[in-house]
Each structure stands twice: as C-alpha cells, then as structure tokens.
Design a protein around this motif. Structure first.
Motif, PDB file in Angstrom:
ATOM      1  N   GLN A  85      43.433  34.394  43.698  1.00  0.00           N
ATOM      2  CA  GLN A  85      43.732  34.991  42.389  1.00  0.00           C
ATOM      3  C   GLN A  85      43.767  33.938  41.286  1.00  0.00           C
ATOM      4  N   LYS A  86      43.049  32.830  41.554  1.00  0.00           N
ATOM      5  CA  LYS A  86      42.835  31.826  40.507  1.00  0.00           C
ATOM      6  C   LYS A  86      41.474  31.170  40.780  1.00  0.00           C
ATOM      7  N   SER A 146      41.517  51.083  39.239  1.00  0.00           N
ATOM      8  CA  SER A 146      42.395  51.710  38.257  1.00  0.00           C
ATOM      9  C   SER A 146      41.623  52.700  37.375  1.00  0.00           C
ATOM     10  N   GLU A 168      38.503  39.410  41.570  1.00  0.00           N
ATOM     11  CA  GLU A 168      39.725  40.143  41.933  1.00  0.00           C
ATOM     12  C   GLU A 168      40.143  41.047  40.778  1.00  0.00           C
ATOM     13  N   GLN A 169      40.095  40.502  39.559  1.00  0.00           N
ATOM     14  CA  GLN A 169      40.502  41.291  38.384  1.00  0.00           C
ATOM     15  C   GLN A 169      39.567  42.476  38.160  1.00  0.00           C
ATOM     16  N   ALA A 170      38.246  42.223  38.321  1.00  0.00           N
ATOM     17  CA  ALA A 170      37.260  43.293  38.107  1.00  0.00           C
ATOM     18  C   ALA A 170      37.439  44.405  39.139  1.00  0.00           C
ATOM     19  N   LYS A 190      38.899  34.477  40.842  1.00  0.00           N
ATOM     20  CA  LYS A 190      39.814  35.316  40.049  1.00  0.00           C
ATOM     21  C   LYS A 190      39.120  36.452  39.300  1.00  0.00           C
ATOM     22  N   PRO A 191      37.972  36.202  38.596  1.00  0.00           N
ATOM     23  CA  PRO A 191      37.332  37.299  37.862  1.00  0.00           C
ATOM     24  C   PRO A 191      36.931  38.473  38.769  1.00  0.00           C
ATOM     25  N   ALA A 231      40.229  45.220  40.789  1.00  0.00           N
ATOM     26  CA  ALA A 231      41.472  45.948  40.470  1.00  0.00           C
ATOM     27  C   ALA A 231      41.248  46.903  39.292  1.00  0.00           C
ATOM     28  N   THR A 232      40.529  46.430  38.269  1.00  0.00           N
ATOM     29  CA  THR A 232      40.255  47.257  37.079  1.00  0.00           C
ATOM     30  C   THR A 232      39.425  48.481  37.442  1.00  0.00           C
ATOM     31  N   ASP A 289      46.640  37.105  47.927  1.00  0.00           N
ATOM     32  CA  ASP A 289      45.971  35.794  47.821  1.00  0.00           C
ATOM     33  C   ASP A 289      46.236  35.015  49.113  1.00  0.00           C
TER      34      ASP A 289
END
Length: 587
Positions: free
Chosen positions: A310-311, A326, A318-320, A315-316, A322-323, A339
């Motif tokens: 998650q870094k 959602s 993981e964020q994408a 990281k991008p 999750a988004t 992580d």
C-alpha cells in the motif's frame, strides 16, 4: 456411459493416412486422418492396412496448422497421479508432434526456418510441467458444479461438457470437436497442478486432493500478461479446489486467484521491477464489471483479498482496485486490502493471523460444499475468496493455504475425523503432507507463469521463515529476472500459438518471426563489453605515469558506464518481446 473417452489407443501410420485404433474392450472404432486432404473420418478395425507402422499412444492432444502444413499431436507417455472416486487421473509426460507432410521440399529456406521455430514453440509448451487428464472423469469442473447438472449434461461427451476455461487443448481439438461422432477420441487436457494423498488422523483414513486449474483465457507469462482483457478475463487466473473423501462423503473448498482486474501493464525493460502502468484511456468499469459478473454467476459471493503493497509502485493499483469495487457498489463483492509485506516484515509471519481473524466470519458464511454417501447435498459453498498480489503467486499461495486449512479443519470435524477441540496443526504427519502439497502447488503455478519456482515456500513447507529460504528466494528472483527479460517473448509466443491466439498463415508475405533487430541492439552491448574490458586492461597494465593510467581508466570507464545507462534507458528495445500477437491485443 457417454462421458468417457477411449483409454487405450494404437496409432497406425501409412504414407497416406493416420489410423487411431480404439483398443478398449468391445471397441471397434478407428479414427482415420487423411494426411493429404486432412479429412477426419470414423471407420472400423478391418480398414487398417497390415503395412502400417504401429505404436501405442495414450491420447490425441489435437492438430495444429504450421508453415509446413498440419501436425498431429499425441500423448506418448503418462504417469498415474492417483484415483479420484474410482476414476484414474493421469499426468501426460511426453508428446509427439507428427507432420502430415512426408517431405519439406515445398518450402523455401525462410519458410523452413519459420516452421522450425513454430515447432520449437509447440515443443516448449509441451515440455512445461502440469498437463493432466482422465478418460472417465471431468476434471475441469468442481464437485459443486458437477452435483448440480441436468440429465442432458450427463449424456454429453467429456469435451462438450468441459469448462472451456480450463481445456488447454481446446484450440487443438477444434477439428475433432466439430464432429460429434469422433468425440470419444477427443481428450480434454487440464493445465495446472493435481496431487492426491491417502491420509490418516485418529486411525481414520481419508483421501485429500488438491487441484489447481489454470485458465487458458488471457494466459501467458508474468510481465507480458497483466490485468484483464475486454471480455473480463483476468491474467494468471487459477481455480484451486481442495477435496476430502471420507467413507463415501465428499467435501470441497474452492478459491480463485487472478490479476488485478483493471487494464494495466508492467512490461520488462531491464529494470529489476518495472513500473506498473494503469491505462489512462480505457473504460476500466466495463471490463471490471464483466469480470465480476461472470465470477458471481460461476461462484457466487466474492471476497477479494488484495495483498499488494500500500505504498510505492504498487499503491496506485491498490487504490484503483478499491475505488472500482466501491464504484460498482455490488453487495455480492467485499474488498479487503492487506499489505502482506508491511504486516509480515522482519519475518513476523505470525501476523498473518490478523488477516485470518478478519475474514473468519466471512469464511464461515461462504461455507464449503459437502455431499453424503447417498449423494444428498448437506452444504454448498456460497462464494469464494478471490486472492491476488502482483503476480498472484507467492503471497497469494501463502494466504490460500491458510484459508484452505481453516476450511479443512471444519470439514474434518463435521465428518468425524477430528475430535472436538483437536487442531489440524497438531497432526504432525498430516501437516507435513499438507504443507508440502501446497508448496508444490505454489511451485507449479509459479513455473507456469513466472518461469521459476515460487518464493516464500519455506514458510508454506515448515510454517516459519528461514535464512535458507531467503537465499533460495534471492536465487529464484535472479532467474526470474533473466527469464522475464531475455526469454519470455519466446515463451509468450509459444503459449499464443498453442492456444490459437495466433494462427499461422503460410501465405503471409512478411513473417512476424523475421523482423530484423535494430543495429543498436547489437552495437551497444558490444561497445559496453569492449569499453569495460579496456578499463580492466588499463588497470592491470599500468602506463608510464599514474596520470596516463588514470586518464585511460576514466575514458574507458565513462564509455562503459555511459553505454550501460543508454542500454538501460532503452531497456524495452533490449528485452525479448513477443512477436506473434501485437501489444495492442495483449493489453
């Protein structure tokens, strides 16, 4: 019984035809393949000419068209893996690729060379470990899918009823599949991993089976196949089923793994870890929704376990991910980010219990499949854990083995093998079998996708991280680096040819195999090696003065370092890239 293929075969070869004779009891069928017209017909044994050259074979993998014409691929050696509810499971260990043409005189030198390369590609895939088959049992479906079928399904041939995601020779069998009367010669072959063990706990004997089914959709090698395609198929998608058979009762627990289902790539460029790139123009939601719509239809609820960092560069993604979950807002999908590397750093692998505790309630809710000796379904699995890391190999396998053990604990207690309060971890003999089987599964999946055995298998085998394990991981990482940069283009081309993603057209004016290399591809490495060699020579053979020596060393040193950085900057031009299927098709 309709759903069987012939087990014992003989291949009779004449200059004009291939005769495949069924030698099972009471069989009189002979499959005839005309080597000139390529026509496939069904006949009887009396039509086999006595002059034919005869040999035993164990199955027809299929046919493929290359530059020289058609080729027949047959299984020549097999190894018994075990018995699965009285059905024998085999591993195909050797194959033969037989040309329909008797001579290659009709080919030009370039065509001959291309044909040789295509044959090498076919043989490369055939040499990969992990092709399994059964002539009497449908290996492509889980126990739960097989328990919920219609009478019509039961009457279908093994090829017709197979889950096409897991039939690796589906493209090779396309000619035979078009003729239902010859389906008993058409053997669906699975690619992945199967192990079977007869085990004993508390004096009670049961069979424990692990099956990993590798999808042939969006198949390929580590850095050239990532993410999803427009149909929603994920790269490195593997369905893993753990089965227990005790006193006629059967229990099963299914999990899946697959690349992060977005449009992203991570092409090799000589760097140890190329930067993952998320496609900025693609409609991610379209492919993402297709992927999960099909997963929900097949498996039910989805619990996503995303194990990426998650870094940093991961990281991008993981964020994408999750988004997207959602934004989709589907109640059937739950998302958990863990992580792995951060939580378990400094070899604190006991911290994996944090994740297991977090998902325990969800796992109980998903349950497992259980059927009693009379065939009555006592419990069904309501959904699956869909685990992923970057490669869906090392971290993913560790988590899958822990989730599978928790399910097995519940199954064995319900079946009465384990006493109340007994822990599976305390059964030393079984634990050894269990851990080694899951580590072997990790190695098989890793070799098929990344080219080497898995990392972190010391934890899977022993339950703890060791210094030797770290050294082995370093060695495997080095081999992966070499293969991913300098041999994966050929491996990817081989898989694309085998699966029919690329079809050979001998009338093509320009062969994709004969694309000339850029001059710098040869020149720059030669300059770098020469410059580095001169630098060493100048150090060993000092000049008249130290200033003269220093000047020479600096000149050649700067030349070699400068060339090295130019090569690194143009890294994508120096790696072994696929030549058959263009990048646009892959992404």
């Amino acid at each position: 019984m309709a759903a069987t293929t012939y087990e014992r075969l003989k291949l009779h070869v004449t200059p004009e035809k291939f005769y495949v004779e069924a030698c099972d009891d009471g069989a009189d069928d002979v499959l005839i393949i005309d080597r000139v017209s390529t026509e496939v017909t069904l006949s009887v044994k009396k039509d086999i000419p006595p002059s034919a050259v005869t040999r035993p074979i164990f199955g027809i993998l299929g046919t493929i068209h290359l530059v020289a014409g058609n080729y027949l691929i047959v299984i020549t050696k097999k190894k018994k893996i075990g018995e699965f509810f009285n059905h024998v499971i085999w591993k195909a260990t050797d194959f033969d690729v037989l040309s329909y043409k008797k001579t290659m005189l009709h080919l030009t030198d370039i065509q001959l060379q291309d044909n040789k390369t295509f044959l090498a590609m076919m043989n490369h895939v055939l040499s990969m470990d992990g092709f399994y088959f059964s002539t009497t049992y449908d290996l492509t479906h889980t126990l739960q899918r097989l328990s919920n079928t219609s009478p019509e399904f039961q009457e279908m041939s093994l090829l017709e009823r197979a889950d096409q995601r897991f039939v690796w020779n589906g493209h090779l069998l396309r000619e035979l599949s078009a003729q239902p009367e010859v389906h008993r010669f058409a053997l669906p072959v699975l690619h992945g991993f199967i192990t079977m063990h007869s085990c004993s706990i508390n004096g009670k004997y049961f069979d424990w089976i692990l099956i990993s089914r590798r999808s042939c959709f969006r198949a390929g090698v580590r850095y050239y196949v990532r993410g999803i395609d427009s149909e929603g198929h994920a790269a490195n998608f593997v369905e893993t089923e753990q089965i227990v058979h005790y006193n006629g009762s059967r229990a099963s627990f299914v999990q899946t793994r697959g690349s992060i289902p977005l449009y992203w790539s991570q092409r090799p460029n000589l760097k140890y870890k190329p930067l993952p790139l998320i496609n900025k123009v693609a409609n991610h939601m379209d492919g993402f929704q297709r992927h999960f719509d099909s997963q929900i239809i097949i498996y039910g609820k989805q619990v996503i376990i995303n194990l990426v960092n998650q870094k940093g560069s991961e990281k991008p993604l993981e964020q994408a991910f999750a988004t997207m979950v959602s934004s989709l807002g589907n109640g059937m999908i739950r998302y958990i980010a863990f992580d792995f590397h951060k939580e378990c750093k400094n070899m604190r692998w006991d911290r994996l219990s944090i994740l297991l505790d977090q998902v325990a309630e969800m796992q109980d809710e998903l349950s497992y499949f259980l059927v009693d000796p009379a065939g009555v379904v006592l419990s069904t699995q309501e959904g699956v854990f869909r685990s992923n890391c970057m490669d869906c190999l090392d971290r993913t396998n560790v988590i899958q083995s822990l989730l599978a053990r928790r399910s097995l604990q519940a199954q064995l207690q319900r079946l009465g093998v384990l006493h109340v309060g007994q822990k599976l971890e305390e059964q030393d003999e079984f634990e050894k079998i269990y851990k080694n089987a899951w580590a072997d599964n990790a190695n098989a999946c890793a070799k098929q996708y990344a080219g080497t055995g898995a990392l972190k298998t010391d934890f899977t085998r022993t339950g703890k991280r060791t210094q030797l394990g770290l050294i082995m991981d370093g060695w495997n990482s080095l081999i992966r680096y070499y293969k991913n940069n300098f041999s994966d283009g050929f491996r990817q081309d081989s898989i694309d040819l085998f699966l029919g993603n690329y079809s050979v057209d001998e009338l093509e004016s320009h062969s994709p195999l004969s694309v000339p290399r850029d001059l710098k591809f040869l020149a720059l490495p030669i300059i770098m090696v020469v410059a580095f060699s001169m630098c060493i020579i100048c150090l060993l053979m000092a000049g008249d003065t130290w200033t003269e020596t220093l000047a020479y060393v600096l000149f050649w040193g700067v030349a070699s370092i400068g060339t090295f950085f130019i090569i690194l900057y143009n890294g994508k031009d120096f790696v072994d890239a696929p030549r058959l299927v263009q990048k646009e098709k892959i992404d």
